[in-house]
Design a protein around this motif. Structure first.
Motif, PDB file in Angstrom:
ATOM      1  N   GLU A  92      10.446   0.309  -6.813  1.00  0.00           N
ATOM      2  CA  GLU A  92       9.937  -1.043  -7.032  1.00  0.00           C
ATOM      3  C   GLU A  92      10.265  -1.944  -5.845  1.00  0.00           C
ATOM      4  N   GLU A  93      11.408  -1.727  -5.198  1.00  0.00           N
ATOM      5  CA  GLU A  93      11.768  -2.515  -4.017  1.00  0.00           C
ATOM      6  C   GLU A  93      10.759  -2.255  -2.888  1.00  0.00           C
ATOM      7  N   GLU A  94      10.386  -1.003  -2.731  1.00  0.00           N
ATOM      8  CA  GLU A  94       9.395  -0.658  -1.696  1.00  0.00           C
ATOM      9  C   GLU A  94       8.029  -1.246  -2.033  1.00  0.00           C
ATOM     10  N   MET A  95       7.698  -1.277  -3.321  1.00  0.00           N
ATOM     11  CA  MET A  95       6.424  -1.873  -3.736  1.00  0.00           C
ATOM     12  C   MET A  95       6.386  -3.360  -3.391  1.00  0.00           C
ATOM     13  N   ILE A  96       7.478  -4.037  -3.657  1.00  0.00           N
ATOM     14  CA  ILE A  96       7.554  -5.472  -3.355  1.00  0.00           C
ATOM     15  C   ILE A  96       7.420  -5.711  -1.852  1.00  0.00           C
ATOM     16  N   ALA A  97       8.033  -4.824  -1.066  1.00  0.00           N
ATOM     17  CA  ALA A  97       7.927  -4.939   0.394  1.00  0.00           C
ATOM     18  C   ALA A  97       6.482  -4.761   0.850  1.00  0.00           C
ATOM     19  N   VAL A  98       5.763  -3.805   0.240  1.00  0.00           N
ATOM     20  CA  VAL A  98       4.348  -3.586   0.580  1.00  0.00           C
ATOM     21  C   VAL A  98       3.522  -4.813   0.223  1.00  0.00           C
ATOM     22  N   CYS A  99       3.784  -5.389  -0.941  1.00  0.00           N
ATOM     23  CA  CYS A  99       3.061  -6.607  -1.356  1.00  0.00           C
ATOM     24  C   CYS A  99       3.249  -7.727  -0.334  1.00  0.00           C
ATOM     25  N   ARG A 100       4.465  -7.863   0.143  1.00  0.00           N
ATOM     26  CA  ARG A 100       4.765  -8.894   1.138  1.00  0.00           C
ATOM     27  C   ARG A 100       4.031  -8.596   2.451  1.00  0.00           C
ATOM     28  N   GLU A 101       4.006  -7.334   2.846  1.00  0.00           N
ATOM     29  CA  GLU A 101       3.387  -6.943   4.119  1.00  0.00           C
ATOM     30  C   GLU A 101       1.875  -7.148   4.126  1.00  0.00           C
ATOM     31  N   ILE A 102       1.230  -6.923   2.956  1.00  0.00           N
ATOM     32  CA  ILE A 102      -0.235  -7.063   2.921  1.00  0.00           C
ATOM     33  C   ILE A 102      -0.657  -8.404   2.311  1.00  0.00           C
ATOM     34  N   ASN A 103       0.335  -9.252   2.008  1.00  0.00           N
ATOM     35  CA  ASN A 103       0.076 -10.574   1.421  1.00  0.00           C
ATOM     36  C   ASN A 103      -0.639 -10.463   0.073  1.00  0.00           C
ATOM     37  N   TYR A 104      -0.145  -9.559  -0.752  1.00  0.00           N
ATOM     38  CA  TYR A 104      -0.669  -9.397  -2.116  1.00  0.00           C
ATOM     39  C   TYR A 104       0.150 -10.315  -3.024  1.00  0.00           C
ATOM     40  N   GLN A 105      -0.484 -11.313  -3.629  1.00  0.00           N
ATOM     41  CA  GLN A 105       0.255 -12.355  -4.337  1.00  0.00           C
ATOM     42  C   GLN A 105       0.140 -12.284  -5.856  1.00  0.00           C
ATOM     43  N   ARG A 106      -0.635 -11.330  -6.376  1.00  0.00           N
ATOM     44  CA  ARG A 106      -0.728 -11.183  -7.831  1.00  0.00           C
ATOM     45  C   ARG A 106       0.481 -10.404  -8.348  1.00  0.00           C
ATOM     46  N   SER A 107       0.667 -10.407  -9.655  1.00  0.00           N
ATOM     47  CA  SER A 107       1.739  -9.618 -10.253  1.00  0.00           C
ATOM     48  C   SER A 107       1.477  -8.132 -10.015  1.00  0.00           C
ATOM     49  N   LEU A 108       2.545  -7.393  -9.782  1.00  0.00           N
ATOM     50  CA  LEU A 108       2.420  -5.940  -9.602  1.00  0.00           C
ATOM     51  C   LEU A 108       1.781  -5.286 -10.818  1.00  0.00           C
ATOM     52  N   HIS A 109       1.957  -5.884 -11.986  1.00  0.00           N
ATOM     53  CA  HIS A 109       1.499  -5.273 -13.237  1.00  0.00           C
ATOM     54  C   HIS A 109       0.171  -5.851 -13.735  1.00  0.00           C
ATOM     55  N   ALA A 110      -0.468  -6.702 -12.947  1.00  0.00           N
ATOM     56  CA  ALA A 110      -1.764  -7.255 -13.346  1.00  0.00           C
ATOM     57  C   ALA A 110      -2.828  -6.151 -13.332  1.00  0.00           C
ATOM     58  N   THR A 111      -3.649  -6.115 -14.375  1.00  0.00           N
ATOM     59  CA  THR A 111      -4.696  -5.103 -14.474  1.00  0.00           C
ATOM     60  C   THR A 111      -5.814  -5.389 -13.470  1.00  0.00           C
ATOM     61  N   LEU A 112      -6.260  -4.341 -12.784  1.00  0.00           N
ATOM     62  CA  LEU A 112      -7.292  -4.465 -11.768  1.00  0.00           C
ATOM     63  C   LEU A 112      -8.556  -3.740 -12.219  1.00  0.00           C
ATOM     64  N   ASN A 113      -9.721  -4.347 -11.945  1.00  0.00           N
ATOM     65  CA  ASN A 113     -10.961  -3.626 -12.231  1.00  0.00           C
ATOM     66  C   ASN A 113     -11.320  -2.743 -11.033  1.00  0.00           C
ATOM     67  N   GLU A 134       4.006   5.129   6.461  1.00  0.00           N
ATOM     68  CA  GLU A 134       5.268   5.734   6.898  1.00  0.00           C
ATOM     69  C   GLU A 134       6.144   6.071   5.687  1.00  0.00           C
ATOM     70  N   ARG A 135       6.190   5.168   4.711  1.00  0.00           N
ATOM     71  CA  ARG A 135       6.976   5.426   3.500  1.00  0.00           C
ATOM     72  C   ARG A 135       6.423   6.630   2.743  1.00  0.00           C
ATOM     73  N   ILE A 136       5.089   6.699   2.635  1.00  0.00           N
ATOM     74  CA  ILE A 136       4.452   7.813   1.925  1.00  0.00           C
ATOM     75  C   ILE A 136       4.736   9.132   2.637  1.00  0.00           C
ATOM     76  N   TYR A 137       4.552   9.160   3.958  1.00  0.00           N
ATOM     77  CA  TYR A 137       4.759  10.391   4.726  1.00  0.00           C
ATOM     78  C   TYR A 137       6.201  10.879   4.621  1.00  0.00           C
ATOM     79  N   GLU A 138       7.138   9.950   4.658  1.00  0.00           N
ATOM     80  CA  GLU A 138       8.556  10.329   4.596  1.00  0.00           C
ATOM     81  C   GLU A 138       8.871  11.049   3.290  1.00  0.00           C
ATOM     82  N   LYS A 139       8.397  10.497   2.166  1.00  0.00           N
ATOM     83  CA  LYS A 139       8.649  11.117   0.860  1.00  0.00           C
ATOM     84  C   LYS A 139       7.886  12.434   0.729  1.00  0.00           C
ATOM     85  N   SER A 140       6.679  12.456   1.275  1.00  0.00           N
ATOM     86  CA  SER A 140       5.844  13.646   1.194  1.00  0.00           C
ATOM     87  C   SER A 140       6.434  14.814   1.985  1.00  0.00           C
ATOM     88  N   ASP A 141       6.839  14.527   3.197  1.00  0.00           N
ATOM     89  CA  ASP A 141       7.412  15.565   4.047  1.00  0.00           C
ATOM     90  C   ASP A 141       8.687  16.141   3.430  1.00  0.00           C
TER      91      ASP A 141
END
Length: 457
Positions: free
Chosen positions: A143-164, A188-195
């Motif tokens: 969840e900490e990494e998710m919040i960091a991604v939201c900040r990086e892409i300027n996503y301002q809605r709730s993480l749990h808001a339903t999307l169409n 980079e985060r995805i690749y690190e966990k994947s590898d």
């Protein structure tokens, strides 16, 4: 009496359909002598014999294609595995029956770094009531990494808001743009966990014999064939040019870039079979057939052996699935007591489709209520559980009709689509306008599958 009849499963309807195949009907009738609960009776009359017909087809195809080994994939194919083990013993079929503990999640995580930024197309997929949290959870982010991604892409809605669907598509394009510009470290985060997950995953697959020089195929429920695609991608790193064969109950579409892999299905293929697809519920199928255990999340190595790591989230249908599998074993025991020469009838007179279509597309009140309360998840993990026939208002049900849904998906309406895993069960449980809503739901499914069929290659 009329009211009473509407709150019981339609046993006589299913028994009549089953009598078209006397081999399967005989086993069911023997089971019925020992069972009183309606849910038990309907299982041995509908769910067990229909599944047996599918597995009989798999074994017949495997013999034609000279397969020496079949891998039944956890968890959906566990009941199929039970049936196959009994059938190869009963019919003296020289095929090794194996059970492979995998999941879409456990295979996709180590696959992502092999796909490059195309992994985002696997992660940003629509579904039932999907949020940005669920999307990023598919990549194993905290969840900490998710919040960091939201900040990086300027996503301002709730993480749990339903999307169409349109919002998910737009979000994916925004993330791709930010990745290309270097303003987010998501890849980079995805690749690190994947590898990090790759070595133990390929170790498990090698240990289970998937890199052996033996002719084998995989068996599963199906739908889009992505597990086969993931397996092929992973195994090709160790054995370039490998091409897998997969046997499935049904396939709505093929994965992109099949790389000579072979996909075979029993009930419907991506091209055609539109009417069958419109009368079928893959979510209800998955609810009824599974292993009563948690999902596989990863693999680890202990004392030189690779073992699966289970999710901490228990399968919420565990007790029901245990009972279902007991009933399946009972059915197979009675089936195997019949003379061997009669087994030729297994693949004759296909009744599986008629049984499934009756309960899936036209459930009565008892069936909608009982099966509709079973829990399921259409996402990669079991953390997003809901009733398969979740409650919807009449307005939400009407929003799923062709024109209304199209307007929402095209962004012409600001409404959010509220889906149901088994819309027919939801409609019957809602109790109003049942006939017209069922007709509209079937038409919407027909149009969707017709469009998929026309695009299939």
């Amino acid at each position: 009496m009329k009211h009473q009849a509407t709150i019981q499963p339609r046993m006589e309807t299913y028994r009549t359909l089953l009598k078209q195949n006397t081999f399967l009907s005989g086993a069911a009738e023997e089971c019925l002598k020992q069972l009183c609960a309606p849910e038990d009776q309907i299982y041995v009359t509908l769910w067990a014999p229909a599944l047996v017909q599918y597995v009989a087809w798999v074994l017949e195809e495997a013999q034609k294609n000279r397969q020496k080994r079949l891998y039944f994939l956890a968890r959906d194919a566990y009941p199929m595995y039970l049936v196959a083990k009994k059938m190869v013993e009963y019919l003296h079929i020289p095929i090794e029956i194996c059970y492979l503990r995998v999941s879409r999640y456990a295979l996709r995580i180590p696959e992502y770094h092999l796909l490059g930024d195309a992994c985002l197309d696997r992660i940003f997929l629509s579904g039932i009531d999907i949020s940005f949290y669920q999307i990023l959870n598919r990549a194993a982010l905290s969840e900490e990494e998710m919040i960091a991604v939201c900040r990086e892409i300027n996503y301002q809605r709730s993480l749990h808001a339903t999307l169409n669907r349109k919002e998910i598509f737009n979000l994916r394009e925004r993330v791709k743009k930010c990745c290309a510009e270097g303003t987010t470290h998501l890849l980079e985060r995805i690749y690190e966990k994947s590898d990090a997950a790759y070595e133990t995953t390929i170790g498990y697959l090698r240990q289970e014999g998937l890199l052996d020089n033996v002719r084998y195929a995989i068996v599963d429920s199906g739908w889009v064939g992505t597990i086969q695609k993931s397996l092929q991608t992973l195994l090709a790193q160790e054995k370039p040019g490998i091409a897998l064969t997969g046997y499935y109950f049904g396939l709505y579409e093929y994965p992109v870039n099949r790389n000579n892999c072979r996909y075979e299905a029993y009930y419907f293929m991506p091209k055609g079979n539109v009417r069958k697809k419109a009368g079928f519920s893959n979510c209800l199928f998955e609810v009824m057939y599974s292993e009563p255990c948690p999902m596989i999340k990863a693999y680890c190595c202990e004392a030189g052996r690779y073992i699966p790591v289970f999710s901490q989230v228990e399968n919420p249908n565990t007790e029901q699935l245990k009972r279902n599998n007991e009933l399946l074993r009972m059915f197979m025991d009675h089936l195997s007591k019949q003379p061997e020469h009669k087994a030729a009838m297994l693949c004759q007179k296909d009744i599986a489709g008629k049984l499934y279509e009756t309960i899936m597309s036209r459930p009565n009140r008892w069936e909608a209520k009982y099966y509709g309360m079973q829990l399921f998840s259409d996402d990669l993990s079991d953390e997003h559980m809901r009733c398969i026939a979740n409650r919807l208002t009449q307005r939400e049900i009407k929003d799923l009709r062709i024109l209304s849904k199209l307007c929402i998906m095209l962004g012409l309406s600001k409404k959010v689509i509220h889906e149901s895993g088994w819309i027919e069960g939801t409609i019957v449980n809602a109790g109003k306008h049942i006939s017209s809503n069922l007709r509209s739901a079937r038409m919407a499914k027909y149009v969707t599958h017709l469009r998929q069929s026309l695009k299939a290659k």
